[in-house]
Design a protein around this motif. Sequence first.
Motif: not given
Length: 831
Positions: A252-253, A272-273, A275, A278, A288, A290, A296, A298
């Motif tokens: 996921l990252v 990408s994830y 931060w 979130t 986003n 997933n 997802q 967040y």
Amino acid sequence: MRKIPYRLAGAAAVLVTLPLAVSPPVAAYAVEPDYTITVSPGATGAAIPRSMYGVFFEDINYAADGGLYAELVRNRSFEFNATDAAGYTGLTAWTTSGSATVVNDDQRLHERNRNYLKLSGAAGVTNAGYNTGLAVARSEHYNFSVWARADAAATLDITLQTADGAALSAPLKVAVSGDTWKKYTGTLRATATSDAARLSVKASGATTLRLDEISLFPRDTYKGRANGLRKDLAQKIADLDPGFVRFPGGCLVNTGSMYPYDAANNYPRARSYQWKDTVGPVETRATNKNFWGYNQTYGLGYYEYFQFSEDIGAMPLPVVPALVTGCGQNRATVDEALLQKHIQDTLDLIEFANGPVTTTWGKLRADMGHPKPFGLTTIGVGNEENLPEEYWANFLKFEAAIKAKHPTITVVSNSGPDDQGGTFENLWAKNRAHGSDMVDEHYYNSPSWFLQNNKRYDSYDRNGPKVFLGEYASLDNKLFNSLAEAAYMTGLERNADVVKMASYAPLLANIDNVQWKPDMIWFDNDESWGSTSYQVQKLFMNNVGDKVIPTTTTGDVVRPKPITGGIGLSTWRTAAAYDDVKVTRPDGSVLFSDDFSDGNADGWSAVQPRGTWSVTNGAYTQTDTAAEDTMVKAATISETDYDYTLKATKTAGAEGFLVAFGIQETGNFYWWNLGGWNNTQGAVEKGVTSAKEQILTKPNTVTTGQTYDLKVQVRGTKVTLFLNGVEWASFDDNAVTEPFAQVVTEDTKARELIVKVVNAQDTPAVTKIDLGGRKVARTAKQTVITGDPGEQNTRSAEPIQPVTTTVGGISSTFTREFPANSVTFLRIKTR
């Protein structure tokens, strides 16, 4: 009083009367024990850190939305679309009545919250939640909220109801006024229990209403937090008493990290994830795609991860993308500006976690309700990258920037996606030479691998980088898998001076939405249950101790058997032709031969009915380029020394050849994988029932239309592989299996020795335990997990549970019989 039979050498069982309150030792033997555990008389080993065991949370298997995150409404902000998954729309999980449409225009709630719902006149929507519906319990309260605006005064009627419209709550009326976005709240009280409820939101009158972020949370979240966590799942994690929480994921990252996320790029899907997406008010957080194939929200973001870690007394361990993808995708950024942006984001993350309220990101943390720093000490850079040179170049830039501003932060590197192989060796060599703080290893293997590798870390450099075993599991959810993991964990503890952290993965799985298994904790809408591995992990994590007591063990091990069995052919998303298949003894005499010249393949059978196999132009062909794992098999080779030769030609598709040997009826086999992983590498993989593990890997490609001469030379347990007459690789699968494992640790505060014994075999293990002359209490607290090795815990039954009793017969030297297929912990008071 009760009478207990004891078995004595040369005598029948006799009855011994003991007090009911204390169980006797399982056996008192004058015969030779099967195993002996000898504890060092005075020495102590490595200190065991609080961080020894933790949990790894990734939003896989719907672990966040519809899982740990307590929000009951699915697609609450109408952001779903087909990029997330086929068939998704802004109204996924919603049904409409009247004029109800999803709109994306300049009247939206927030630039990152693009869509909203427009209701005209008497219209409404009903949300079906996750899986079967919303789970509600009689007399419990649920907090409703919605962002709304109206061009004239209007009223919303909100109710809980069944799928067929019967009321499950009294109606909540919300008066909406004004044509600017405002948040409206209220409470619903369930009048009945249901795991298939619906949330109905209806408008009345002739006005136009705009709605967004329609939300429903149980009031009773974990620790009562707003925007909080589902209580039963959070409590199960807390009950593990983890030393750390690694978040927000693995694949996921790092996958998709080529894409920026600023507003100028309209917050592209599949980025990408990030931060920064979130944190802040939930209505401003961008949803986003997933990596695991869904949307997802967040809503469960970095602030909530830090808060949860603090709530359960665990160290937070965030992982940031290194801009090199993994997880089957091999790309690295060439955009230096984007790389520097991610590095700055990482520095900003540390400021968010640790900075004073006078800093930009420390102020945001305080505004969210936590002025006190979270105390971040460790951060991971990247996850399972399979491009070692590109990853390493980026890692060094991240590390340098972090250390320049925060020299005490531990920066975690990694060693790629496997427990061995070219990428693993390359990255470990780089980390050792560089003196990295810590290296993250990942592997998912069969039970036999774990039982064969208890001593893996015995030979690691004690002065080199420390190990974080960030992801591991035995590839199934049965008790035998958990026993193999338990045996392996004794080796982790024995090497606590090298292995500083370890976490089973994945943590959570929604039984109706599974992308990966095994998993530790399973759940549906209103129930949750721990797997057998959950019970084992909990036993270890609740009884770690703070230092290792050196021990030695004597007893039998299981020797490897020669590689015998059927031969096979297979493909994976590839069409291929095979010919001139032959198995011969070393002297050249033939054991099996098929050149398909007779136009049939009568000697071959499908292992699974997949693919399209036929004899075409004198070759055995598989022509379905979409089919995976199309194995067919022939012959049964009982001799221990033989050569398996064939010709192979790829005719179309994504990968190459799979040449199997040593096929057993149980599903055990080996295969030589050429052109695997989208035609980028070759490997030898060992199949064990439902699992496969890699024995070796190396770069490799297969050219379409070229015919290859392949040879598998088997000599007992040693295999040598030849490609076009040249040795390609070799291996010797000669590792012994150790079904009996142990470690002894000490809890100095409690003044207890903790003797941990795993017996992963079908016979009891009579064991002599010598505590090295230590004075100990005559009784001990014993906890045992045991049962049928094929058993597993499920929604309907959880038969594998720990049983704790008080046992007697403890002394400086004593003998016990550990049950077949068991994990046993003895907590023994020292005097």
